[in-house]
Motif scaffolding. Structure first.
Motif, PDB file in Angstrom:
ATOM      1  N   PRO A  26       0.667  -1.290  -0.165  1.00  0.00           N
ATOM      2  CA  PRO A  26      -0.122  -0.084   0.075  1.00  0.00           C
ATOM      3  C   PRO A  26       0.711   1.339  -0.226  1.00  0.00           C
ATOM      4  N   GLU A  27       0.249   2.269  -0.441  1.00  0.00           N
ATOM      5  CA  GLU A  27       0.882   3.836  -0.427  1.00  0.00           C
ATOM      6  C   GLU A  27       1.405   4.002   0.688  1.00  0.00           C
ATOM      7  N   GLY A  28       2.882   4.157   0.971  1.00  0.00           N
ATOM      8  CA  GLY A  28       3.444   4.609   1.866  1.00  0.00           C
ATOM      9  C   GLY A  28       3.810   3.583   3.052  1.00  0.00           C
ATOM     10  N   GLY A  29       3.524   2.173   2.579  1.00  0.00           N
ATOM     11  CA  GLY A  29       3.724   1.107   3.395  1.00  0.00           C
ATOM     12  C   GLY A  29       5.007   0.375   2.879  1.00  0.00           C
ATOM     13  N   ALA A  30       5.379  -0.504   3.696  1.00  0.00           N
ATOM     14  CA  ALA A  30       6.838  -1.373   3.576  1.00  0.00           C
ATOM     15  C   ALA A  30       6.299  -2.774   3.612  1.00  0.00           C
ATOM     16  N   LEU A  31       6.914  -3.366   2.775  1.00  0.00           N
ATOM     17  CA  LEU A  31       6.785  -5.252   2.918  1.00  0.00           C
ATOM     18  C   LEU A  31       8.247  -5.693   2.526  1.00  0.00           C
ATOM     19  N   ARG A 149       8.573   6.984  -6.188  1.00  0.00           N
ATOM     20  CA  ARG A 149       7.363   6.778  -5.460  1.00  0.00           C
ATOM     21  C   ARG A 149       7.627   5.469  -4.837  1.00  0.00           C
ATOM     22  N   LEU A 150       8.302   4.452  -5.652  1.00  0.00           N
ATOM     23  CA  LEU A 150       8.236   3.254  -4.795  1.00  0.00           C
ATOM     24  C   LEU A 150      10.024   3.086  -4.917  1.00  0.00           C
ATOM     25  N   LEU A 151      10.355   2.306  -3.871  1.00  0.00           N
ATOM     26  CA  LEU A 151      11.683   1.945  -3.640  1.00  0.00           C
ATOM     27  C   LEU A 151      11.927   0.476  -3.632  1.00  0.00           C
ATOM     28  N   GLU A 174      14.075   4.402   8.448  1.00  0.00           N
ATOM     29  CA  GLU A 174      13.592   5.826   8.456  1.00  0.00           C
ATOM     30  C   GLU A 174      12.693   6.326   7.281  1.00  0.00           C
ATOM     31  N   LEU A 175      13.325   5.527   6.190  1.00  0.00           N
ATOM     32  CA  LEU A 175      12.734   6.028   4.770  1.00  0.00           C
ATOM     33  C   LEU A 175      11.221   5.576   4.692  1.00  0.00           C
ATOM     34  N   THR A 176      10.749   4.461   5.323  1.00  0.00           N
ATOM     35  CA  THR A 176       9.431   3.796   5.473  1.00  0.00           C
ATOM     36  C   THR A 176       8.778   4.991   6.088  1.00  0.00           C
ATOM     37  N   ARG A 177       9.215   5.842   7.008  1.00  0.00           N
ATOM     38  CA  ARG A 177       8.467   6.935   7.722  1.00  0.00           C
ATOM     39  C   ARG A 177       8.203   8.078   7.011  1.00  0.00           C
ATOM     40  N   ILE A 224       8.394   1.834  14.626  1.00  0.00           N
ATOM     41  CA  ILE A 224       7.935   1.370  13.254  1.00  0.00           C
ATOM     42  C   ILE A 224       6.962   0.680  13.281  1.00  0.00           C
ATOM     43  N   SER A 225       6.922  -0.755  14.119  1.00  0.00           N
ATOM     44  CA  SER A 225       6.224  -1.718  14.276  1.00  0.00           C
ATOM     45  C   SER A 225       4.534  -0.937  14.617  1.00  0.00           C
TER      46      SER A 225
END
Ligand SMILES: Nc1ncnc2c1ncn2[C@@H]1O[C@H](COP(=O)(O)OP(=O)(O)OP(=O)(O)O)[C@@H](O)[C@H]1O
Ligand SMILES: [Mg+2]
Length: 229
Positions: A26-31, A149-151, A174-177, A224-225
């Protein structure tokens, strides 16, 4: 922007590596995608980035279909890859790498150097004079300067000493935030868990089910979590 992958098959020559991958970040999320040697992790991020052609299925960033586009158009659509093994140029300085990657946008060189201060001390060093950790920071800097927009990050901690791996994990966390959408592929669960609590296994080119591992996050990354819960 949300990354949506549906039914993607990809491979090399006559062989298929990805067998119908479905995945949403999802936008702004991390997986984080976890898999062993040869599981297909690099093939997955290369397929998203257009370096390997998807044979079928859909890869969308927001509403934009990426599958079938050439890699440079996918990059322009906002996808940046931090490749496995860093791939910095031996004969170019850090400053030259940064100048080459730079596009107009929120990620400016001063902002990058604030995030990665070590690079600021190494601006005149060439790629072959950098430590593994410094080269990894440079690979991340280069990707950010393209204003993604996607890393996509392919095993960024691979081969790094413990303390440097921890530093790289902290930078990615930090980037995920910052609201960037992040897809990380990793072999080692502890690297992945320091970045995100959303994990999925990849084995023989088949993805498992996404799980949340918030309770197991032990690296002082409580913010983060909880923010990803
Ligand atoms: N350029 C290529 N040509 C042919 N086969 C390839 C190529 N690249 C990878 N493969 C094969 O595809 C499969 C998946 O490889 P891939 O590099 O995606 O795995 P990986 O999960 O990234 O592994 P690692 O953890 O070692 O980086 C492996 O069987 C590999 O041998
Ligand atoms: Mg790989």
């Amino acid at each position: 922007m949300t990354l949506t992958i549906e039914g993607v098959h990809a491979g090399y020559g006559g062989g298929t590596v990805l067998h119908g991958v479905d995945l949403v970040v999802p936008e702004g999320g991390a997986l984080a995608v976890l898999g062993m040697n040869g599981a297909g992790k690099t093939t997955l991020v290369h397929t998203i980035a257009g370096l390997v052609k998807a044979r079928s299925g859909s890869i969308r960033l927001g509403d934009v279909e990426l599958a079938g586009r050439p890699a440079h158009r996918i990059a322009r659509a906002g996808v940046a890859l931090v490749p496995q093994g860093r791939r910095v140029f031996a004969s170019l300085t850090v400053a030259e790498h940064l100048a080459l990657s730079r596009r107009k946008g929120d990620w400016t060189v001063p902002r990058i150097l604030e995030l990665l201060p070590r690079l600021g001390e190494r601006l005149t060093h060439k790629g072959n004079q950098l430590s593994g950790g410094e080269a990894q920071m440079l690979a991340i800097a280069r990707a950010l300067l393209t204003q993604p927009r996607l890393l996509l990050l392919d095993e960024p901690c691979e081969g790094l000493a413990v303390d440097l791996a921890a530093r790289v994990r902290a930078v990615v966390a930090e980037l995920t935030r910052t609201g960037l959408t992040v897809l990380l592929v990793e072999q080692q669960p502890e690297h992945a868990r320091a970045v995100t609590d959303r994990l999925v296994d990849l084995a023989n080119g088949v993805l498992g089910t996404v799980t949340e591992h918030g309770d197991e996050n032990t690296e002082g990354a409580a913010g983060i979590s909880s923010s990803r819960a």
